[in-house]
Scaffold this active site. Sequence first.
Site, PDB file in Angstrom:
ATOM      1  N   LYS A 124      46.352  77.174  84.192  1.00 25.77           N
ATOM      2  CA  LYS A 124      46.088  75.918  84.894  1.00 25.77           C
ATOM      3  C   LYS A 124      46.580  74.730  84.052  1.00 25.77           C
ATOM      4  O   LYS A 124      47.217  73.815  84.567  1.00 25.77           O
ATOM      5  CB  LYS A 124      44.588  75.789  85.195  1.00 25.77           C
ATOM      6  CG  LYS A 124      44.130  76.752  86.302  1.00 25.77           C
ATOM      7  CD  LYS A 124      42.615  76.889  86.418  1.00 25.77           C
ATOM      8  CE  LYS A 124      42.276  77.996  87.413  1.00 25.77           C
ATOM      9  NZ  LYS A 124      40.851  78.253  87.580  1.00 25.77           N
TER      10      LYS A 124
ATOM     11  N   GLN B   7      35.412  76.761  85.114  1.00 25.94           N
ATOM     12  CA  GLN B   7      35.880  78.142  85.307  1.00 25.94           C
ATOM     13  C   GLN B   7      34.675  79.075  85.474  1.00 25.94           C
ATOM     14  O   GLN B   7      33.728  79.026  84.702  1.00 25.94           O
ATOM     15  CB  GLN B   7      36.748  78.562  84.104  1.00 25.94           C
ATOM     16  CG  GLN B   7      37.441  79.905  84.251  1.00 25.94           C
ATOM     17  CD  GLN B   7      38.467  79.937  85.395  1.00 25.94           C
ATOM     18  OE1 GLN B   7      39.071  78.933  85.748  1.00 25.94           O
ATOM     19  NE2 GLN B   7      38.645  81.096  85.983  1.00 25.94           N
TER      20      GLN B   7
ATOM     21  N   ASP C 118      38.285  72.506  93.104  1.00 25.53           N
ATOM     22  CA  ASP C 118      38.140  73.916  93.490  1.00 25.53           C
ATOM     23  C   ASP C 118      37.631  74.042  94.932  1.00 25.53           C
ATOM     24  O   ASP C 118      37.745  75.093  95.553  1.00 25.53           O
ATOM     25  CB  ASP C 118      37.088  74.586  92.580  1.00 25.53           C
ATOM     26  CG  ASP C 118      37.706  75.481  91.528  1.00 25.53           C
ATOM     27  OD1 ASP C 118      38.826  75.980  91.747  1.00 25.53           O
ATOM     28  OD2 ASP C 118      37.045  75.704  90.497  1.00 25.53           O
TER      29      ASP C 118
HETATM   30  N1  GUN Z   1      37.097  82.271  88.669  1.00 29.76           N
HETATM   31  C1  GUN Z   1      37.870  83.091  89.425  1.00 29.76           C
HETATM   32  N2  GUN Z   1      38.586  82.363  90.299  1.00 29.76           N
HETATM   33  C2  GUN Z   1      38.261  81.090  90.102  1.00 29.76           C
HETATM   34  C3  GUN Z   1      38.682  79.861  90.692  1.00 29.76           C
HETATM   35  O1  GUN Z   1      39.493  79.796  91.620  1.00 29.76           O
HETATM   36  N3  GUN Z   1      38.117  78.735  90.187  1.00 29.76           N
HETATM   37  C4  GUN Z   1      37.214  78.756  89.195  1.00 29.76           C
HETATM   38  N4  GUN Z   1      36.707  77.599  88.793  1.00 29.76           N
HETATM   39  N5  GUN Z   1      36.805  79.864  88.623  1.00 29.76           N
HETATM   40  C5  GUN Z   1      37.340  81.015  89.079  1.00 29.76           C
END
Ligand code: GUN
Length: 285
Positions: free
Chosen positions: A53, A97, A120
């Site tokens: 990211k 996350q 998100d």
């Molecule tokens: N953990 C697994 N997929 C995701 C996601 O798309 N966003 C976040 N914040 N955590 C995750």
Amino acid sequence: MSEIINGKEVAKSLRESLAAQVVELNKRYGCTPNLVVILVGEDPGSVSYVTGKAKAATEIGIRNTTLRYPDTITEKELLDVIAELNANEDIDGILVQLPLPKHIDEDKVIKAIAVEKDVDAFHPENVASLWLKQPGTQPCTPKGIIKLLKTTGVEIAGKEAVVVGRSNIVGLPVAKLLLDNNATVTVAHSRTHNLAEVTRRADILVVAIGRERLVTADMIKPGAVVIDVGVNRDSRTGKLCGDVDYDMAKEVAAYITPVPGGVGPMTIACLMENTVESFIKKVTK
Ligand code: GUN
């Protein structure tokens, strides 16, 4: 023999157009979008996602910071960090996350993120907007899947879509977006009896369970479009693999997404798009 849906290429082109947009935004507003990613603990999977990211953000020209905390951080300390980021006008996107350590209430943390910074789209208010068809931020993986289908030229309207998986992050929202695009949608899951019978009806099959080789070639209707959202370690080779037995399935499907290089890069590109959109909403308010 199917055509491979190259998520890597589609994501790259989306990132390039976002980079050009950020240049224009900077000219116009003298400022660029700013994303903060919070990582608690050192789970290798999460570290790798967060690194991806940050890399994408930097490449696009989105300012970004990754805040790393040990898994001993308390819920209160984490909520205080989020409150501070919420109050900072210069921050457009906040992402925590997941998963979080067991002693931290994930729902409480997600709810604490300011809705307008929730890139998100996990906040209950963004989830409600999706289900009520009101304006709001769309979750990254479902949004990326719809974009992949559309850029591949797959007609969604009128098709039988089967989603295997009912998680809040992927299964349920992708089913809703397919429905909004006028597919007829069935949601199956790991406890569905006769899963093969259900998946064989699918013109569009989306699989998001997290189990290697869950979907075998005999479960796929010839000519179907197969979207594999699974990310697993292949127990035979140790390599990354999806939920679909790719080598066999590609002989039956018309289109299929590989793992890696399918849905994953689209999730990240859509996260970047959400961050840019959040910035635009702020500066045009
Ligand atoms: N953990 C697994 N997929 C995701 C996601 O798309 N966003 C976040 N914040 N955590 C995750």
